[in-house]
Enzyme design. Sequence first.
Site, PDB file in Angstrom:
ATOM      1  CB  SER A   1      -0.974   0.018   1.192  1.00  0.00           C
ATOM      2  OG  SER A   1      -1.819  -1.103   1.161  1.00  0.00           O
TER       3      SER A   1
ATOM      4  N   GLY B   1       0.318   1.787  -7.661  1.00  0.00           N
ATOM      5  CA  GLY B   1      -0.681   2.050  -8.698  1.00  0.00           C
ATOM      6  C   GLY B   1      -0.785   3.517  -9.035  1.00  0.00           C
TER       7      GLY B   1
ATOM      8  CG  ASP C   1       5.232 -10.427  -0.805  1.00  0.00           C
ATOM      9  OD1 ASP C   1       5.777 -10.371   0.311  1.00  0.00           O
ATOM     10  OD2 ASP C   1       4.370  -9.614  -1.197  1.00  0.00           O
TER      11      ASP C   1
ATOM     12  CD  GLU D   1       2.393 -15.047  -1.842  1.00  0.00           C
ATOM     13  OE1 GLU D   1       3.398 -14.304  -1.711  1.00  0.00           O
ATOM     14  OE2 GLU D   1       1.673 -15.403  -0.898  1.00  0.00           O
TER      15      GLU D   1
ATOM     16  CB  THR E   1      18.379   5.370   4.047  1.00  0.00           C
ATOM     17  OG1 THR E   1      19.586   4.992   4.734  1.00  0.00           O
ATOM     18  CG2 THR E   1      18.275   6.883   3.981  1.00  0.00           C
TER      19      THR E   1
ATOM     20  N   PRO F   1      15.420   0.635   5.580  1.00  0.00           N
ATOM     21  CG  PRO F   1      13.381   1.116   6.624  1.00  0.00           C
ATOM     22  CD  PRO F   1      14.790   1.611   6.497  1.00  0.00           C
TER      23      PRO F   1
ATOM     24  CB  CYS G   1     -25.364  -1.456  -8.831  1.00  0.00           C
ATOM     25  SG  CYS G   1     -25.314  -3.192  -9.340  1.00  0.00           S
ATOM     26  CG  LEU G   2     -27.923  -3.460  -3.298  1.00  0.00           C
ATOM     27  CD1 LEU G   2     -28.877  -4.589  -3.663  1.00  0.00           C
ATOM     28  CD2 LEU G   2     -26.960  -3.911  -2.202  1.00  0.00           C
TER      29      LEU G   2
ATOM     30  CG  LEU H   1     -32.456   1.109  -9.863  1.00  0.00           C
ATOM     31  CD1 LEU H   1     -32.187   1.762 -11.220  1.00  0.00           C
ATOM     32  CD2 LEU H   1     -32.942  -0.328 -10.084  1.00  0.00           C
TER      33      LEU H   1
ATOM     34  CG  HIS I   1     -21.223  -0.215 -11.038  1.00  0.00           C
ATOM     35  ND1 HIS I   1     -21.122  -0.033  -9.674  1.00  0.00           N
ATOM     36  CD2 HIS I   1     -21.821  -1.427 -11.216  1.00  0.00           C
ATOM     37  CE1 HIS I   1     -21.620  -1.089  -9.052  1.00  0.00           C
ATOM     38  NE2 HIS I   1     -22.054  -1.948  -9.967  1.00  0.00           N
TER      39      HIS I   1
ATOM     40  CD  GLU J   1     -19.399   3.191  -9.566  1.00  0.00           C
ATOM     41  OE1 GLU J   1     -19.452   2.143  -8.895  1.00  0.00           O
ATOM     42  OE2 GLU J   1     -20.393   3.718 -10.100  1.00  0.00           O
TER      43      GLU J   1
END
Length: 555
Positions: A20, A24, A152, A154, A193, A195, A385-386, A388, A510, A512
């Site tokens: 986090s 992105g 990680d 993965e 520094t 990390p 959606c829901l 409405l 949707h 948005e």
Amino acid sequence: MVKRGKKTKYLFVTGGVVSSLGKGLSAASIGALLENRGLEVQHLKLDPYINVDPGTMSPFQHGEVFVTDDGAETDLDLGHYERFTSAKMTRRNNYTTGRIYQNVIQRERRGEYLGKTVQVIPHITDEIKAVIREAAGGADILIVEVGGTVGDIESLPFLEAIRQMKYDVGEENAVYAHLTLVPFIAAAGELKTKPTQHSVKELREIGIQPDLLLCRSDRELPRDMKDKIALFCNVDPSAVFTALDVPSIYEVPLSLHREGLDDKLAELFNIWSRAPRLERWETIVDKVKNPRRGEVRIGIVGKYVELHESYKSLNEALVHGGIANDARVKLAFIDSTKLEEGDLSDLDKVDAILVPGGFGIRGTEGKILGVKYAREHKVPFFGICLGLQMAVIEMARNVLGLAGANSLEFDEATPHPVVTLMEGQKGVTDKGGTMRLGAYPCTLKEGTKARALYGAELVHERHRHRFEFNNDYRAQFEAAGMVFSGVNPDLGLVEMIELPGQHFVGCQFHPEFRSKPFAPHPLFAGFVKAALEHRDAQQRQPPAEVKKLAVGKNG
């Protein structure tokens, strides 16, 4: 624009220390900077989890599921990519470990690896490299974000694949950017520094030497600190950048530009481009930070309110609505399960009420109470959606007098299924990727609020649902005053509803997912405008006493 025919260049964005950190947003902001220099940019998000897509994952674990035009359920970072650049996301812009393995296993079953032992290297890594090349789509630069944190287990196949890419495409065509954390330790009164050093060490052990470092911090890194990081991480001092915490995410591109990041990327890629044109971003940031019409409070009545990432695109679309109206939108997250306890005082503190999408019965009665409050108190309402469907159920119970009215999703024995399972969903048993997904057309009725807001007769919006309004009840609702302002022209499905005499709008899709800071979605712009008008009207009147609505079987 760079001439076509040149090789696509690849920017690989990894993250270290903690999750986090904002990979992105960093990737989206870099995309915005490069696009503003005249380059064509595309994005790819690689997620290390084994789910084929995030469609069946809990919003509390994963956050929002972003839906693309072609019906892919994807990571919320694709929403950042679309909002920050002109690139259109599709299912080829997001791959997970599960999807990669699924592709390889399907090939093995078809006999395409006949006689070979299928292994992580080379078969999985080759598949990863193939989807990277496919995602480029002929763009000048493909920005590849690798999810998770370096170290990680993965992530290892993805990191090995991007390590190989530099040798496949050539050094001038691949750049590694590593986002890391430089925390300020208050007790010591200094930045640390270590990390970052350990994170880069981990990355180098995998075989990747970062070309530049984005150091996330709550303050500017001094020159000597950058030099120290450069020395211990084996990068050029000019390639160490502060990724500064800023009040608005739309300030990130400007902050990175001030650091000189886009100039450094042009140098590393050995690519010519024009100077960036960032006036639009400066205007947006000014409107966000210095709104001329003050603040307006929007109440979001939902059950995932503890994790705001669950409604990421929704939150940003409301900010865009504020930009369109030169106002700051203050979001008030209202837990619908708490409304069911009977105290609706939180609803009296907002200028408008929004009920977003969701799944499952928990909290639905609280959402219905939110709808009832908005309808009876003439508070601007927007149901998505829901939302409405909640509006339909509320009106069925409290205006049409249909006791026990409900959705078949929540009560299969309801005497009045005003919301029913779509015809195409009957018999579907798999959960993943089987809903009504992607963009579908909607015809807007002349003379309605929806038609006025859109300024068009036909629009296309993105969907993610299994249930719909039951057209068997349509005549009863119309007789009670509900307007069906949007309908799918192919199947006759209800897409939009509204009530005359107030701003009360619901949509099955949707919106948005289509809103951008430079092009706020008209439904959100109209909703925020109505909220401002309601705020101004309320300020001219003495405050009304908060009324507690009885909570019963019929809401």
